[in-house]
Design an enzyme around this catalytic site. Structure first.
Site, short mmCIF file in Angstrom:
data_model
loop_
_atom_site.label_atom_id
_atom_site.label_comp_id
_atom_site.label_asym_id
_atom_site.label_seq_id
_atom_site.Cartn_x
_atom_site.Cartn_y
_atom_site.Cartn_z
N HIS A 378 0.67 -1.16 -0.34
CA HIS A 378 -0.03 -0.24 -0.03
C HIS A 378 1.38 1.03 0.20
CE1 HIS A 378 -4.20 -1.09 0.21
NE2 HIS A 378 -3.85 -2.47 1.72
N LYS A 569 -8.14 14.21 4.01
CA LYS A 569 -6.75 13.16 4.15
C LYS A 569 -6.61 13.23 5.45
CE LYS A 569 -6.42 13.40 -1.00
NZ LYS A 569 -6.65 11.64 -1.42
N ARG A 570 -5.47 11.93 5.37
CA ARG A 570 -4.84 11.83 6.60
C ARG A 570 -3.40 13.19 6.78
NH1 ARG A 570 -5.39 8.39 11.03
NH2 ARG A 570 -3.68 8.84 11.50
N LYS A 575 0.84 14.40 1.20
CA LYS A 575 -0.14 14.77 0.62
C LYS A 575 -0.63 16.26 -0.16
CE LYS A 575 -2.61 10.64 2.89
NZ LYS A 575 -3.25 10.31 1.55
N THR A 666 -8.93 6.19 -2.58
CA THR A 666 -9.66 6.21 -2.44
C THR A 666 -10.23 7.23 -2.38
OG1 THR A 666 -9.77 5.38 -0.81
CG2 THR A 666 -9.55 3.52 -2.77
N LYS A 670 -14.46 8.95 -4.76
CA LYS A 670 -15.40 8.90 -4.43
C LYS A 670 -15.93 9.59 -4.40
CE LYS A 670 -14.31 5.81 -0.38
NZ LYS A 670 -13.09 6.31 0.84
#
Length: 831
Positions: A378, A569-570, A575, A666, A670
């Site tokens: 991952h 997001k985390r 990110k 993901t 969405k």
């Protein structure tokens, strides 16, 4: 402006929600009252809202039970191959509405609660989220369970029943504060404890090599108590099982050397054993080598493998006698999927069972293990890869350390034969990393012990073959595959956005819910004015509803006609929430309009980023010159249930990680399915989203993977961008001055220092292109019709991103199983 329809009213019109038959409604009301009386022991005079929620949950659960039992009988009779999805995280969210959707009970339950004088949405809001995950990896596992059941696969999710899930996040004076998530406080109506399947798990002790084989002795025992949760497929009468283990101390725990006075202490010390399933580690993309975490990883694996082998041996309907004693057929009947390296201990543990307990030869046992196990990677971030110190293993799992040494010895022997004299390759490929502290590389263990290794988006699967696992790919190219992630359209469209689900069903029918590729048919309606109007109207209603929610819960007023630009997001440097911050400051300096929100975890930089976002919000939101043209809101305690509210209301989705760092994403899928447009880099699944919807229908900016590599070779010099770009310089000077931290000019010096001098993720390098791209977004947003046409292109391109497609590929290409859309007989059908 007309008051938006409540979800309640909207659902009354919806075909995708099942029909409210008269008998159905009468039955539901009878059962509801029966549960209120017999299960909750209340009458309507003293019952609380929570009692009503529990009565409704138990009523809906009754509809699952017959199907659940019937499904398990069906598997016994057919004896199919079974797949076991092992994960330390299952981020399930709420269960009630999802169950009603999948059993087509939604309209009937709405009608029944309405007739009982209750408000369905109010009852649904009482349910706690099952927050047994950190983010993407745990939510993926939950979507996969939904798809496996909907595709008729004999599947089991195995994990830990954490007493405390992901912490509740509070923002106090702009800083993150964590609170424990006591989600089981009022009980969980969806789980069923199964003490009859309790299993012992061993720790510590020592290894004896005797004439009759190896013995692991003098161990400490912890019991694993299973709790089963039903996982219903979409309207196919199949209900699979998620089994989560809870740690229990045995009755004689610490009483063996019992002396007078030690008894009380020994009973109090039971907590030490039971701490194993107490709390979820909140680290996402970061490895922290704690003994308790290794205990959790072994605990879930040891309990699960005992269960798998018991079920394999006893798989004959109506028989609990062991009927299969030859374990050589295990790979024909069992597939084990490892969700990241967290359950990697399954490999040495299965070897221990086969060699030490079942007395198979090493070669035979190893063949079984490799053909049974498969591994999903991952992340490529080095700090996220699990590397356990040898001495921790030596103490906690001495036999497993011996087994890993032997696996490694044979593995390196094979590599030596293939590449004679290449000592550097041996060092790189070893399961044991040399250094100050010797460590076990769990990813290497997973690759060597599995027959298939997959990344989670095409670009990510290529990156792992070319970089982190290059040596392994050169040795065993046939092991490496790609399985692009997906999301379940049941939760992420039908349930969270019923209005959009319905306008789609009006045009193309409702079969798309189990075959998402059918969304391609929407391309025929790209120029259809009434469809364009419907899609825009649903988005506007969702925005008004979310604006009302924000006003009620966050006490902020936002203009529902402004663009909702959302970054969820985390919080992690890769990110690039900081890139978004720089854009907001730039907009603020230009006096333009926009709106943004975000969500998070807990290492130092992350906490500083949250403080920066909230501080920018404090200044921007209270500036009379800007007024309501720009609002910045940090949404605290982001979780599955909040995602279900935010995503349908979003206009723009921020997917702005540095190219080559986000494995898939993901959330991006969405947003796309719910009618938001994407601004993003060519990273993770964004690449495939652009391919499916057409790159011209996404706002793509920034460096590609090869540009990032080139910049690394050349050397990234943040200061040169700072000196060259006036608006960037202005924004950075404001952050390092006291514009956003009045009276505390040094507050953000660590962030400034990081961005200027050691930013691995190259925020400044993409700044200019990002700002230009955002200008294109703003220009298009001023043309609502063209914007909505682009939205329709995106929704039509979502088919690939259903987790049904992902799971069908896992089934056929890794597990050797065939998915099926057949329904099985319902419990009330004659068999």
């Amino acid at each position: 402006m007309a008051k938006p329809l409540t979800d309640q009213d909207k659902r009354k019109q919806i075909s995708v929600r099942g029909l409210a038959g008269v008998e159905n409604v009468a039955d539901l009301k009878t059962n509801f009252n029966r549960h209120l009386h017999f299960t909750l022991v209340k009458d309507r005079n003293v019952a609380t809202k929570r009692d009503y929620y529990f009565a409704l949950a138990n009523t809906v659960r009754d509809y699952l039970v017959g199907r659940w039992i019937r499904t398990q009988q069906h598997y016994y009779e057919k004896d199919p191959k079974r797949v076991y999805y092992l994960s330390l995280e299952f981020y399930m969210g709420r269960t009630l509405q999802n169950t009603m959707v999948n059993l087509a009970l939604e309209n009937a339950c709405d009608e029944a609660t309405y007739q009982l004088g209750l408000d369905m949405e109010e009852l649904q809001d009482i349910e706690e989220d099952a927050g047994l995950g950190n983010g993407g990896l745990g939510r993926l596992a939950a979507c996969f369970l939904d798809s496996m059941a909907s595709l008729g696969l004999a599947a089991y999710g195995y994990g830990i029943r954490y007493e405390f899930g992901i912490f509740n996040q509070k923002i106090v004076n702009g800083w993150q504060v964590e609170e424990a998530d006591d989600w089981l406080r009022y009980g969980n109506p969806w789980e069923k404890a199964r003490p009859e399947y309790m299993r012992p798990v061993h720790f510590y002790g020592r290894v004896e090599h005797t004439a009759d084989g190896v013995k692991w002795v003098d161990t400490q025992v912890v019991l694993a108590l299973p709790y089963d949760t039903p996982v219903p497929g979409y309207r196919n009468n199949i209900v699979n099982t998620m089994r989560l283990w809870s740690a229990k101390a045995p009755c004689d725990f610490n009483l063996k050397d019992f002396n007078v006075g030690g008894y009380i202490q020994a009973v109090l010390d039971r907590n030490l054993a039971e701490n194993i399933s107490r709390v979820l580690y909140p680290n996402d993309n970061f490895f922290e080598g704690k003994e308790l975490r290794l205990k959790q990883e072994y605990f879930v694996v040891a309990a699960t493998l005992q269960d798998i082998i018991r079920r394999f041996k006893a798989s004959k309907f109506g028989s609990t006698e062991f009927v299969r004693l030859d374990l050589s057929t295990l790979p024909d009947k069992v597939a084990i999927q490892l969700n990241d390296t967290h359950p990697a201990m399954a490999i040495p543990e299965l070897m221990r069972i086969l060699v030490d307990m079942e007395k198979l030869s090493w070669e035979k046992a190893w063949d079984i293990v490799v053909r049974t196990c498969a591994y999903t990677n991952h992340t490529v971030l080095p700090e996220a890869l699990e590397r356990w110190p040898i001495d921790l293993f030596q103490n906690l799992l001495p036999r497993h350390l011996e087994i890993i040494y032997e696996i490694n010895r044979r593995h390196l022997e094979r590599i030596t034969k293939l590449y004679p004299g290449d000592l550097d390759r041996l060092r790189r490929m070893s399961l044991i990393e040399e250094g100050d502290v010797k460590k076990i590389n769990m990813a290497h263990l997973c690759i060597v012990g599995s027959h298939a290794v997959n990344g989670v988006a095409r670009i990510h699967s290529e990156i792992i073959k070319n970089t982190v696992f290059k040596d392994f790919y050169e040795t065993d190219p046939q092991k490496f595959q790609n399985k692009t992630n997906g999301i379940t359209p049941r939760r992420w469209l039908v349930m969270c956005n019923p209005g959009l689900a319905e306008v789609i069903a009006e045009r193309i029918g409702e079969d798309y819910i189990r075959d998402l590729d059918q969304l391609k048919q929407l391309l025929e309606f790209v120029d259809d004015d009434s469809f364009i109007r419907d899609v825009a109207k649903i988005k506007q209603e969702n925005k008004m509803k979310f604006a009302a929610y924000l006003e009620e819960h966050y006490n902020v007023k936002i203009n529902p006609n402004s663009m909702f630009d959302v970054h969820v997001k985390r919080i992690h440097e890769y990110k690039r929430q900081l890139l978004n911050c720089l854009h907001i400051i730039t907009l603020y300096n230009r006096g333009k309009e926009n709106f943004c929100l975000s969500a998070a975890p807990g290492y130092h930089t992350a906490k500083m980023i949250i403080k920066l976002i909230t501080s920018i919000g404090d200044i921007v939101n209270n500036d009379p010159v800007v007024g309501d043209r720009l609002k910045v809101i940090f949404l605290e305690n982001y979780r599955v249930t909040l995602a279900e509210k935010v995503i349908p209301a979003s206009d723009l989705s921020e997917q702005i990680s540095t190219a080559g760092t986000e494995a898939s994403g993901t959330g991006n899928m969405k947003f796309m399915l719910n009618g938001a447009l994407t601004i993003g880099t060519m990273d993770g699944a964004n690449v495939e989203m652009a391919e499916e919807a057409g790159e011209e229908n996404l706002f793509i900016f920034g460096m590609r993977v090869e540009d990032v590599e080139a910049l690394d070779k050349k050397g990234y010099d943040a200061v040169s961008y700072y000196n060259r770009i006036p608006e960037l310089k202005q924004a950075m000077d404001q952050i390092s001055g006291d514009t956003f931290s009045p009276g505390q000019p040094d507050l953000f010096k660590d962030l400034v220092n990081m961005l200027m001098h050691h930013d691995r993720f190259k925020v400044f390098a993409d700044y200019e292109d990002y700002i230009k791209c955002q200008e294109k977004v703003s220009a298009l947003y001023k043309n609502p019709k063209e914007w909505t046409k682009m939205v329709i292109h995106n929704i039509a391109g979502c088919g690939k991103f259903s987790s049904d497609r992902t799971i069908s590929q896992y089934a056929r290409e890794i597990w050797g199983m065939e998915p099926s859309l057949e329904k099985i007989a319902a419990p009330d059908d004659p068999r």
